[in-house]
Enzyme design. Structure first.
Site, PDB file in Angstrom:
ATOM      1  N   GLU A  72      10.614  -4.401   4.501  1.00 37.93           N
ATOM      2  CA  GLU A  72      10.587  -6.192   4.110  1.00 37.93           C
ATOM      3  C   GLU A  72      10.501  -6.487   2.498  1.00 37.93           C
ATOM      4  O   GLU A  72      10.922  -7.466   2.000  1.00 37.93           O
ATOM      5  CB  GLU A  72       9.483  -6.723   5.305  1.00 37.93           C
ATOM      6  CG  GLU A  72       9.153  -6.697   6.634  1.00 37.93           C
ATOM      7  CD  GLU A  72       9.105  -6.396   7.262  1.00 37.93           C
ATOM      8  OE1 GLU A  72       8.891  -4.984   6.555  1.00 37.93           O
ATOM      9  OE2 GLU A  72       8.549  -6.535   8.492  1.00 37.93           O
ATOM     10  N   GLY A 130      -4.937  -2.303   4.743  1.00 40.67           N
ATOM     11  CA  GLY A 130      -4.143  -3.234   4.491  1.00 40.67           C
ATOM     12  C   GLY A 130      -4.905  -4.277   4.298  1.00 40.67           C
ATOM     13  O   GLY A 130      -5.056  -5.299   3.871  1.00 40.67           O
ATOM     14  N   GLU A 146      -5.009  -6.499  14.556  1.00 36.54           N
ATOM     15  CA  GLU A 146      -4.280  -5.833  14.145  1.00 36.54           C
ATOM     16  C   GLU A 146      -5.832  -4.261  14.277  1.00 36.54           C
ATOM     17  O   GLU A 146      -5.355  -3.017  14.867  1.00 36.54           O
ATOM     18  CB  GLU A 146      -4.024  -5.376  12.958  1.00 36.54           C
ATOM     19  CG  GLU A 146      -2.491  -4.121  12.068  1.00 36.54           C
ATOM     20  CD  GLU A 146      -2.123  -4.343  11.661  1.00 36.54           C
ATOM     21  OE1 GLU A 146      -2.885  -3.961  10.553  1.00 36.54           O
ATOM     22  OE2 GLU A 146      -1.295  -4.583  10.770  1.00 36.54           O
ATOM     23  N   LYS A 173       9.009  -1.353  14.025  1.00 37.09           N
ATOM     24  CA  LYS A 173       9.554  -0.384  12.932  1.00 37.09           C
ATOM     25  C   LYS A 173      11.065   0.169  13.128  1.00 37.09           C
ATOM     26  O   LYS A 173      11.599   0.814  12.138  1.00 37.09           O
ATOM     27  CB  LYS A 173       8.810  -0.146  11.785  1.00 37.09           C
ATOM     28  CG  LYS A 173       7.643  -0.677  11.632  1.00 37.09           C
ATOM     29  CD  LYS A 173       7.219  -0.564  10.536  1.00 37.09           C
ATOM     30  CE  LYS A 173       5.067  -1.438  10.173  1.00 37.09           C
ATOM     31  NZ  LYS A 173       4.727  -0.535   9.668  1.00 37.09           N
ATOM     32  N   LYS A 228       0.774  -1.186  -0.131  1.00 33.95           N
ATOM     33  CA  LYS A 228       0.054  -0.172   0.082  1.00 33.95           C
ATOM     34  C   LYS A 228       0.920   1.131  -0.068  1.00 33.95           C
ATOM     35  O   LYS A 228       0.924   2.047  -0.813  1.00 33.95           O
ATOM     36  CB  LYS A 228      -1.147  -0.363   1.539  1.00 33.95           C
ATOM     37  CG  LYS A 228      -1.702   0.902   1.674  1.00 33.95           C
ATOM     38  CD  LYS A 228      -2.730   1.564   2.605  1.00 33.95           C
ATOM     39  CE  LYS A 228      -3.640   2.372   3.090  1.00 33.95           C
ATOM     40  NZ  LYS A 228      -4.365   2.308   3.747  1.00 33.95           N
TER      41      LYS A 228
END
Ligand code: F6P
Length: 562
Positions: free
Chosen positions: A219, A285, A371, A526, A213
């Protein structure tokens, strides 16, 4: 009391319905045996239909009063207003200031939904048509690689919502996959993933779909670069292409396409925007498998089946939008989850598909549900007022029976379960005169009955069991299950199942007052990974800045790495 749309969520625990549910919970003496014995129409009263899905709630710890109090709760937290706001394209994802319009992805051509002055439905169908045209070219062999060969394998490179949906659907719809065409899925930044998934592929017949997206995900971009290097090395080694940028660019154009909302970044990566499929920031997502993120699925099962898949989603969207909550299946399932999570303190929820093709469905649901609803503040920033976000998990039956069902049957924790099965198998095999699917479904029916009705000490003793062993062989029963059945696992039914769980997740989020569409909780890790990477790569100053545990782990790593 009606829920306030955007400014402040209703605290569910202050509603009259919550008070009523508390009283009902305290008075409840679960007795599924007795309830079924006393009411021969219990199954009928608590079975509902949504699209092609038959959903039996009767083996839950509910009665008509509880269900009606749950429906009151939906009314009192403003579920209808929030749902309508979502469907109308209001910016209900407040922390990202976005509309939430995955339902527009499956709206039929010719319908209309204007968001910020733009009718989004024609845009959706224009991308779908572009994706379908591409899928047809790959399927017919018209799309050829750098050496003129047709494509045999599409490899989706993506992670999270750009992976879990496509891989789950591809696995579930195997009977619909065109023979001779396969898909693979690379997600993990562990280099093993790219290495294993490409090791037996022929670069000349492989096409990569880079699905992201944002087109910034570490990754996915790392794996896309590794895949590009693998492609060019392979083509050069066999003499299929010349050295140099021009030949490389031409090969990449034939072996890479992209799916993203950030088409400028796609171009910067070196993929021709002509070969890119867009979508929109109003698609989360984990809600995107029905957008161009499903390109690997559209290529392998074909546009017609993909259109049926979307029609399934749409059927459940209409059901959720139009059915009163007292028989609205996604709303009722979401409310039941609240009943168990908040009143019985159930921390987990199992989803148990009696369909091997659905073996990735629980993993897919983990992102969708956790999520979305793993949040500790509400959409106005205030703390939640009750527990949120159960752990979703599961495995296909009967594998799970031989692994963890022990705990569901006889453990100390309540684990509400959804059982899913279809009447018609893709492979009607027979063993010794037995239809094996019937043996399989006998297990489905047996498990839900055993969980509901258990086995008493008297029944155990009557089998001649020694007194000392009786307690270990008693099944308490009253373990709640919902059974979901359909005729067959078609693309349409799969779309219905996914949309069902999307709206269950939404319903729970509305009750808890949270923004089910952001995911800030994944950001810190992250950021830290990027900060820590230099220390892992040998930068002593960066290492010195880490805490002592992290320093010692990295030091161990460096001492062991060859
Ligand atoms: O890190 C979480 C997440 O943002 C998910 O929500 C998303 O599905 C995934 O990463 C992949 O993101 P993208 O499609 O932008 O690469």
């Amino acid at each position: 009391m009606e829920g306030n749309l955007m400014s402040e969520p209703v605290d569910p625990t202050t509603t009259p319905a919550w008070g009523r549910l508390t009283a009902l919970y305290e008075a409840l003496q679960p007795d599924l045996r007795g309830w079924f014995a006393a009411d021969s129409s219990r199954a009928k009263s608590f079975t509902f239909q949504a699209g092609d899905l038959l959903v039996d709630f009767s083996k839950n710890l509910i009665n008509a009063d509880i269900l009606s109090a749950l429906v009151d709760l939906a009314d009192q937290v403003g579920l209808a207003d929030r749902r309508d706001a979502m469907l109308a394209g209001e910016r209900i994802n407040v922390t990202e200031d976005r509309a939430v319009l995955h339902t527009a992805l499956r709206a039929p051509e010719g319908s209309s939904l204007v968001v910020d002055g733009v009718d989004v439905i024609p845009e959706v169908h224009s991308v779908l048509n572009k994706m379908y045209a591409f899928a047809n070219k790959v399927r017919s062999g018209e799309w050829i690689g750098a050496t003129g060969k047709p494509i045999a394998t599409v490899v989706n490179i993506g992670i999270g919502g750009s992976d879990l949906g496509p891989v789950m659907v591809y696995e579930a719809l195997q009977p619909y996959v065109k023979p001779g065409l396969t898909a693979r899925f690379i997600s993990n930044i562990d280099p093993t993933d790219v290495a294993e998934k490409t090791k037996d592929l022929d670069p000349e017949t492989t096409l990569f779909i880079v699905a992201s997206k944002t087109f910034t995900t570490l990754e996915t971009l790392t794996n896309a670069r590794l895949a590009r290097a693998w492609l060019l090395d392979g083509l050069r080694a066999s003499g299929a292409i010349e050295e140099g940028d021009e030949a490389a660019n031409a090969a990449v154009a034939k072996h890479f396409v992209a799916v993203s909302t950030a088409l400028d970044k796609v171009a910067a990566f070196g993929i021709d925007p002509e070969n890119a499929f867009g979508f929109w920031d109003w698609v989360g997502g984990r809600y995107s498998v029905d957008s161009a993120i499903g390109t690997s699925v559209a290529v392998t099962i074909g546009p017609e089946n993909f259109a049926d898949f979307l029609a399934g989603f749409h059927a459940i969207d209409r059901h959720f939008a139009e059915t009163e909550f007292s028989s609205n299946v996604p709303a009722l399932m979401g409310l039941l989850n609240v009943w168990y999570a908040n009143f019985f303190e159930a921390a987990t929820h199992a989803v148990l598909p009696y369909s091997q093709y659905l073996h990735r469905f629980p993993a897919y649901l983990q992102q969708l549900t956790m999520e979305s609803n793993g949040k500790r503040v509400r959409y106005d920033g205030s703390p939640v007022t009750t527990e949120t976000g159960e752990v979703f998990w599961g495995e296909p039956g009967t594998n799970g029976q031989h692994a963890f069902y022990q705990l569901i049957h006889q453990g100390t924790r309540m684990i509400p379960c959804d059982f899913i099965a279809v009447a018609n198998p893709a492979h009607p095999l027979v063993d010794g005169g037995n239809d094996v699917h019937e043996l399989f479904l006998a297990n489905f029916f047996a498990q839900t009955a055993a969980l509901a009705f258990g086995k008493t000490a008297e029944e155990v003793r009557a089998e001649g069991t020694a007194d000392a062993i009786v307690p270990a062989r008693v099944f308490p029963g009253n373990r709640p299950t919902t059974s979901i059945m359909a005729s067959e696992l078609s693309p349409r039914v799969l779309g219905e199942l996914i949309a069902l769980y999307e709206h269950i997740t939404f319903t729970e989020g509305v009750v808890w007052g949270i923004d089910s569409f952001d995911q800030w909780g994944v950001e810190l890790g992250k950021q830290l990974a990027l900060q820590i990477h230099p220390a892992v790569a040998g930068d002593e100053d960066a290492l010195a800045k880490q805490d002592s545990s992290t320093q010692s782990l990295i030091t161990y790593y460096r001492s062991q790495r060859n």
